[in-house]
Design a protein around this motif. Structure first.
Motif, short mmCIF file in Angstrom:
data_model
loop_
_atom_site.label_atom_id
_atom_site.label_comp_id
_atom_site.label_asym_id
_atom_site.label_seq_id
_atom_site.Cartn_x
_atom_site.Cartn_y
_atom_site.Cartn_z
N TYR A 40 0.85 -1.19 0.00
CA TYR A 40 0.00 0.00 0.00
C TYR A 40 0.89 1.24 0.00
CZ TYR A 40 -4.02 2.85 1.48
OH TYR A 40 -5.03 3.77 1.56
N ILE A 41 1.90 1.25 0.87
CA ILE A 41 2.86 2.35 0.93
C ILE A 41 3.59 2.50 -0.41
CG2 ILE A 41 5.08 3.04 1.97
CD1 ILE A 41 3.92 1.89 4.66
N GLU A 42 3.97 1.38 -1.01
CA GLU A 42 4.63 1.41 -2.31
C GLU A 42 3.73 2.08 -3.35
OE1 GLU A 42 6.60 -1.65 -5.55
OE2 GLU A 42 4.92 -2.34 -4.33
N CYS A 43 2.46 1.73 -3.35
CA CYS A 43 1.50 2.28 -4.31
C CYS A 43 1.38 3.80 -4.15
CB CYS A 43 0.15 1.60 -4.14
SG CYS A 43 -1.02 1.98 -5.45
N ILE A 44 1.30 4.28 -2.94
CA ILE A 44 1.23 5.72 -2.70
C ILE A 44 2.54 6.38 -3.11
CG2 ILE A 44 1.08 7.51 -0.91
CD1 ILE A 44 -0.95 5.68 0.53
N GLY A 45 3.66 5.73 -2.81
CA GLY A 45 4.96 6.28 -3.17
C GLY A 45 5.18 6.40 -4.67
N ARG A 46 4.58 5.53 -5.44
CA ARG A 46 4.76 5.53 -6.90
C ARG A 46 3.74 6.40 -7.64
NH1 ARG A 46 7.27 0.19 -9.30
NH2 ARG A 46 8.66 -0.31 -7.60
N ASN A 47 2.66 6.77 -6.97
CA ASN A 47 1.58 7.49 -7.63
C ASN A 47 1.27 8.81 -6.93
OD1 ASN A 47 0.70 5.39 -9.66
ND2 ASN A 47 0.56 4.23 -7.76
N VAL A 48 1.45 9.89 -7.65
CA VAL A 48 1.17 11.22 -7.12
C VAL A 48 -0.35 11.38 -6.97
CG1 VAL A 48 1.41 13.70 -7.58
CG2 VAL A 48 3.21 12.12 -8.27
N ASP A 49 -0.74 12.07 -5.94
CA ASP A 49 -2.16 12.36 -5.68
C ASP A 49 -3.01 11.10 -5.60
OD1 ASP A 49 -1.64 15.09 -5.62
OD2 ASP A 49 -2.11 15.37 -7.74
N SER A 50 -2.57 10.14 -4.80
CA SER A 50 -3.34 8.92 -4.58
C SER A 50 -4.57 9.24 -3.75
CB SER A 50 -2.49 7.88 -3.84
OG SER A 50 -1.41 7.47 -4.64
N ASN A 51 -5.71 8.76 -4.22
CA ASN A 51 -6.94 8.89 -3.43
C ASN A 51 -7.54 7.48 -3.28
OD1 ASN A 51 -8.26 8.30 -5.86
ND2 ASN A 51 -8.85 10.42 -6.22
N VAL A 52 -8.64 7.38 -2.56
CA VAL A 52 -9.24 6.07 -2.29
C VAL A 52 -9.56 5.33 -3.58
CG1 VAL A 52 -11.25 4.90 -1.28
CG2 VAL A 52 -10.11 6.71 0.00
N THR A 53 -10.12 6.02 -4.55
CA THR A 53 -10.51 5.38 -5.81
C THR A 53 -9.29 4.84 -6.56
OG1 THR A 53 -12.42 6.83 -5.98
CG2 THR A 53 -11.72 5.74 -8.00
N LYS A 54 -8.26 5.67 -6.70
CA LYS A 54 -7.03 5.24 -7.40
C LYS A 54 -6.39 4.05 -6.69
CE LYS A 54 -5.47 9.55 -9.54
NZ LYS A 54 -4.39 10.56 -9.53
N LEU A 55 -6.34 4.10 -5.36
CA LEU A 55 -5.73 3.02 -4.60
C LEU A 55 -6.53 1.73 -4.74
CD1 LEU A 55 -4.71 5.05 -1.44
CD2 LEU A 55 -3.14 3.98 -3.07
N SER A 58 -5.79 0.31 -8.19
CA SER A 58 -4.41 -0.18 -8.32
C SER A 58 -4.15 -1.45 -7.53
CB SER A 58 -3.42 0.89 -7.85
OG SER A 58 -3.48 2.02 -8.67
N LEU A 59 -4.75 -1.54 -6.34
CA LEU A 59 -4.48 -2.66 -5.44
C LEU A 59 -5.54 -3.75 -5.49
CD1 LEU A 59 -3.25 -0.51 -2.44
CD2 LEU A 59 -1.82 -1.96 -3.90
N TYR A 60 -6.57 -3.57 -6.34
CA TYR A 60 -7.66 -4.53 -6.46
C TYR A 60 -8.29 -4.84 -5.11
CZ TYR A 60 -5.84 -4.99 -11.14
OH TYR A 60 -5.42 -4.71 -12.41
N MET A 61 -8.62 -3.75 -4.42
CA MET A 61 -9.26 -3.83 -3.11
C MET A 61 -10.53 -3.00 -3.16
SD MET A 61 -5.85 -3.29 -0.73
CE MET A 61 -6.68 -3.37 0.85
N THR A 62 -11.43 -3.26 -2.22
CA THR A 62 -12.64 -2.45 -2.14
C THR A 62 -12.29 -1.09 -1.54
OG1 THR A 62 -13.22 -3.21 0.08
CG2 THR A 62 -14.08 -4.51 -1.78
N ARG A 63 -13.16 -0.13 -1.78
CA ARG A 63 -12.95 1.20 -1.20
C ARG A 63 -12.98 1.13 0.33
NH1 ARG A 63 -13.92 5.83 -4.20
NH2 ARG A 63 -15.20 6.71 -2.55
N GLY A 64 -13.83 0.24 0.86
CA GLY A 64 -13.90 0.06 2.31
C GLY A 64 -12.59 -0.47 2.88
N ALA A 65 -12.00 -1.44 2.19
CA ALA A 65 -10.72 -1.99 2.65
C ALA A 65 -9.62 -0.94 2.56
CB ALA A 65 -10.35 -3.22 1.81
#
Length: 157
Positions: A40-55, A58-65
């Motif tokens: 998760y940290i890696e994903c934020i580190g690689r992507n500028v302006d990460s928000n819940v939807t983008k995460l 990218s991570l194939y997780m639900t918005r709740g997770a």
């Protein structure tokens, strides 16, 4: 067992072996972080302006997770939220100093894994790489289409 089954079993075995080999280094390097948190940290580190939807995408997780993980990592001091001056509605996330530390350790471990496996990849020809990448792209596109169908099926229920 047909070739399709052999390929799928081979992918699973490769993934499991890689995960097993990397697990010990990960556990030794990240005493307070689980593998999912590090990715998760890696994903934020690689992507500028990460928000819940983008995460979530990218991570194939639900918005709740994603929201749950975000709260956990904010509490650990690895990430922080922010808003853009022109968009007070949307929350974005970035790494803190602690998050950057975890990100850099993960990158170092990733490079070590690449170095470990270099002997194999050095033997692969350009044509073999192209064939593998072509297969991965086709299969990924197929899975994307199946996931899209599922979203439609879930929404219509």
């Amino acid at each position: 067992m047909n070739k399709e089954e052999q390929v799928m079993m081979g992918f699973r075995e490769l993934f499991n072996k890689i995960a097993w080999l990397n697990k010990f280094k990960m556990e030794g390097s990240f005493e307070d972080y689980k593998s999912s948190e590090v990715h998760y940290i890696e994903c934020i580190g690689r992507n500028v302006d990460s928000n819940v939807t983008k995460l979530a995408e990218s991570l194939y997780m639900t918005r709740g997770a994603i929201s749950k993980m975000t709260k956990k990592l904010i509490k650990k001091g690895a990430i922080e939220s922010y808003q853009k001056p022109d968009n007070k509605k949307e929350l974005y996330f970035r790494l803190t100093e602690e998050g950057q530390r975890i990100y850099k350790i993960h990158e170092k471990l990733h490079k070590e894994s690449q170095e470990r496996d270099k002997a194999v990849f050095d033997q692969v020809t350009e044509e073999q790489f192209d064939n593998m990448l072509n297969f991965i792209e086709k299969y990924s596109n197929h899975l994307d289409a199946e996931m899209k169908k599922m979203e439609i099926d879930i929404k219509s229920e």
